[in-house]
Design a protein around this motif. Sequence first.
Motif, PDB file in Angstrom:
ATOM      1  N   UNK A   6       0.833  -1.199   0.000  1.00  0.00           N
ATOM      2  CA  UNK A   6       0.000   0.000   0.000  1.00  0.00           C
ATOM      3  C   UNK A   6       0.871   1.254   0.000  1.00  0.00           C
ATOM      4  N   UNK A   7       1.956   1.235   0.766  1.00  0.00           N
ATOM      5  CA  UNK A   7       2.848   2.394   0.808  1.00  0.00           C
ATOM      6  C   UNK A   7       3.480   2.657  -0.554  1.00  0.00           C
ATOM      7  N   UNK A   8       3.874   1.601  -1.231  1.00  0.00           N
ATOM      8  CA  UNK A   8       4.501   1.783  -2.539  1.00  0.00           C
ATOM      9  C   UNK A   8       3.500   2.346  -3.547  1.00  0.00           C
ATOM     10  N   UNK A   9       2.265   1.902  -3.474  1.00  0.00           N
ATOM     11  CA  UNK A   9       1.246   2.453  -4.368  1.00  0.00           C
ATOM     12  C   UNK A   9       0.985   3.923  -4.024  1.00  0.00           C
ATOM     13  N   UNK A  10       1.047   4.241  -2.741  1.00  0.00           N
ATOM     14  CA  UNK A  10       0.885   5.644  -2.328  1.00  0.00           C
ATOM     15  C   UNK A  10       2.045   6.487  -2.856  1.00  0.00           C
ATOM     16  N   UNK A  11       3.240   5.908  -2.857  1.00  0.00           N
ATOM     17  CA  UNK A  11       4.396   6.610  -3.425  1.00  0.00           C
ATOM     18  C   UNK A  11       4.166   6.879  -4.909  1.00  0.00           C
ATOM     19  N   UNK A  12       3.523   5.942  -5.594  1.00  0.00           N
ATOM     20  CA  UNK A  12       3.206   6.152  -7.005  1.00  0.00           C
ATOM     21  C   UNK A  12       2.236   7.299  -7.207  1.00  0.00           C
ATOM     22  N   UNK A  13       1.257   7.435  -6.310  1.00  0.00           N
ATOM     23  CA  UNK A  13       0.323   8.561  -6.385  1.00  0.00           C
ATOM     24  C   UNK A  13       1.095   9.867  -6.212  1.00  0.00           C
ATOM     25  N   UNK A  14       1.985   9.912  -5.209  1.00  0.00           N
ATOM     26  CA  UNK A  14       2.770  11.125  -4.975  1.00  0.00           C
ATOM     27  C   UNK A  14       3.600  11.478  -6.204  1.00  0.00           C
ATOM     28  N   UNK A  15       4.161  10.471  -6.851  1.00  0.00           N
ATOM     29  CA  UNK A  15       4.966  10.739  -8.047  1.00  0.00           C
ATOM     30  C   UNK A  15       4.095  11.275  -9.185  1.00  0.00           C
ATOM     31  N   UNK A  16       2.907  10.697  -9.356  1.00  0.00           N
ATOM     32  CA  UNK A  16       2.013  11.191 -10.409  1.00  0.00           C
ATOM     33  C   UNK A  16       1.553  12.613 -10.123  1.00  0.00           C
ATOM     34  N   UNK A  17       1.494  12.968  -8.850  1.00  0.00           N
ATOM     35  CA  UNK A  17       1.126  14.333  -8.468  1.00  0.00           C
ATOM     36  C   UNK A  17       2.347  15.252  -8.432  1.00  0.00           C
ATOM     37  N   UNK A  18       3.480  14.752  -8.904  1.00  0.00           N
ATOM     38  CA  UNK A  18       4.720  15.528  -9.045  1.00  0.00           C
ATOM     39  C   UNK A  18       5.308  15.939  -7.704  1.00  0.00           C
ATOM     40  N   UNK A  19       5.110  15.082  -6.712  1.00  0.00           N
ATOM     41  CA  UNK A  19       5.751  15.310  -5.420  1.00  0.00           C
ATOM     42  C   UNK A  19       6.807  14.221  -5.254  1.00  0.00           C
ATOM     43  N   UNK A  20       7.906  14.377  -5.974  1.00  0.00           N
ATOM     44  CA  UNK A  20       8.955  13.361  -5.976  1.00  0.00           C
ATOM     45  C   UNK A  20       9.577  13.206  -4.594  1.00  0.00           C
ATOM     46  N   UNK A  21       9.718  14.306  -3.865  1.00  0.00           N
ATOM     47  CA  UNK A  21      10.314  14.236  -2.533  1.00  0.00           C
ATOM     48  C   UNK A  21       9.488  13.339  -1.617  1.00  0.00           C
ATOM     49  N   UNK A  22       8.169  13.529  -1.635  1.00  0.00           N
ATOM     50  CA  UNK A  22       7.307  12.689  -0.808  1.00  0.00           C
ATOM     51  C   UNK A  22       7.367  11.241  -1.274  1.00  0.00           C
TER      52      UNK A  22
END
Length: 548
Positions: free
Chosen positions: A165-181
Amino acid sequence: MNRRHCLFPALLALAFAGPVAATATAPIGEVMAGEFALQQGDLPTAARHFLQAALASGDPAVAERATQVALVGEQPDIARRALARWRALAPAAAGMHGASVRLSLGQGDHDDAMDASRALLALGDPGFEVLLGVLSEARGDAGVIARAVTRGLFEQRALPDQLAAWLRWAGVARRLRDRTLSERIIDEGMARFPEDPRARLLEIARLRESGEAAAAREKLVALRDSGAILPGLRRVAASEFARQGDLRGAADVLGEGPQDDASLGQRAAWLVLAEDRAALQRLYAELRAAGAVPPPPRRLLLGHVAEALDLFDEAERWYQGVPHGAGSDLALLRLARLHDRRGDPARAIERLKDLQSDTSADGERVRDSYLVEADILERGDRAGEARLALDRGLAVFEGDPVLLYARAMLLERGNQVDAALADLRAILAEDPADAQALNAYGYTLAERRGAYAEALPYIERAHALLPDSAPILDSLGWVRFRLGEREESLALLRQAWAKLRDPEIAAHLGEVLWTLGQRDEARRLWREGAAIDPDNRALRRALETFKP
């Protein structure tokens, strides 16, 4: 951009969702009026009709439809009222809470978006799936709020307590252009779930990327031997073996458990590259044992493996056994290559002409047939006919960059440099970011015109687009060397050679080393290059110039 054009995908989605069925509690007039307005693209009117239907109906599907139409039609007041009705009729519906998040994001209401997101997460896996989709789709001002919600929920530890679940959440952050998060989520997830096979694979990938190849290899083998690679991770683990250069290991990992055409095809591709005949023979036996009458995709794969094993008669039978329809165009293309390998170029070209006249064939396969025909003709010392084959292809696929590039390279090899540069310019006129064409244009200017300073900006642009490309690193290093930047060029050419053992790179790197006084290494490189292709033009020139 026309607003109606922007709404088209959303309208299409609503159309495919199907009309709401009229029920005894849903006013049929309002429903039909809403559907008619929707078909006309009049979303505000459709939203008003569906809202009236929802308020009079006890069916949550009507309220859902009203909410969806209002959201797509950017009618927030109607969406809010429809959503309230949907909530009253189906308070636990994940879709309803998802619509609430979407409305709050669109209205810039961070607190409401957080509340609705937490309500979704409270529903477990279904709610989590809906929330991932809603946040990932947010754009513009809504995307700004979505980023804040994504960060806030992670910091509140509201996510499911699982690395997946955390890794999928990281994917959402990346799609939202929050690479740091995104990177923070991955780092903290690896620390929180260190024994999860996903975390171990991530650690292995990071070790490999940082140059710690031995440590990455050791951990990957240990993970495999522990039996912790579950079915859902086999493809990822196999790909890691492949990235580490162990293609046989990759095929073995992927070969565990149930197989499908994708896994079988990937195993075959890796084993062909590894030139592992014993493993290919076992795979061929496995494929043949899978069914007496294999379907067309499997026949193509059987033909490919048989061809790799030099079982040409069997390969030909498998390819010929693919019936006309899906896959038959690829079978014809492979048959042509097979005939050429068997020393029958005339029959190969005949097959290619069959493909070129097949109006039902996939366009890319037909385009490729002209490339294969030109290659066969050029290797047969028929460069003029090869040029005509590419010309015929371009008459059908006007301006196709792949065909133009092939013709440019053919022309360059035939010393028609001006015509080659013209074709490359035509590609760049349509796509200035075509890295391959940029590199070829710059390298041709440098190699055939001696215009090193003019060539450099083209190659630098190509390098910016594809910084890890060995051919581009080679071009950049070679041109920098010709401009007097010997130390800089040496580093670039060493990178290129490490990525790709190519005789042209060996020629260039050897020349730089020779001029820097490292002549023994230069000689060794030239010998390695000659073992790959003694007729390479750049290598022959280096050997003639320096006479090592």
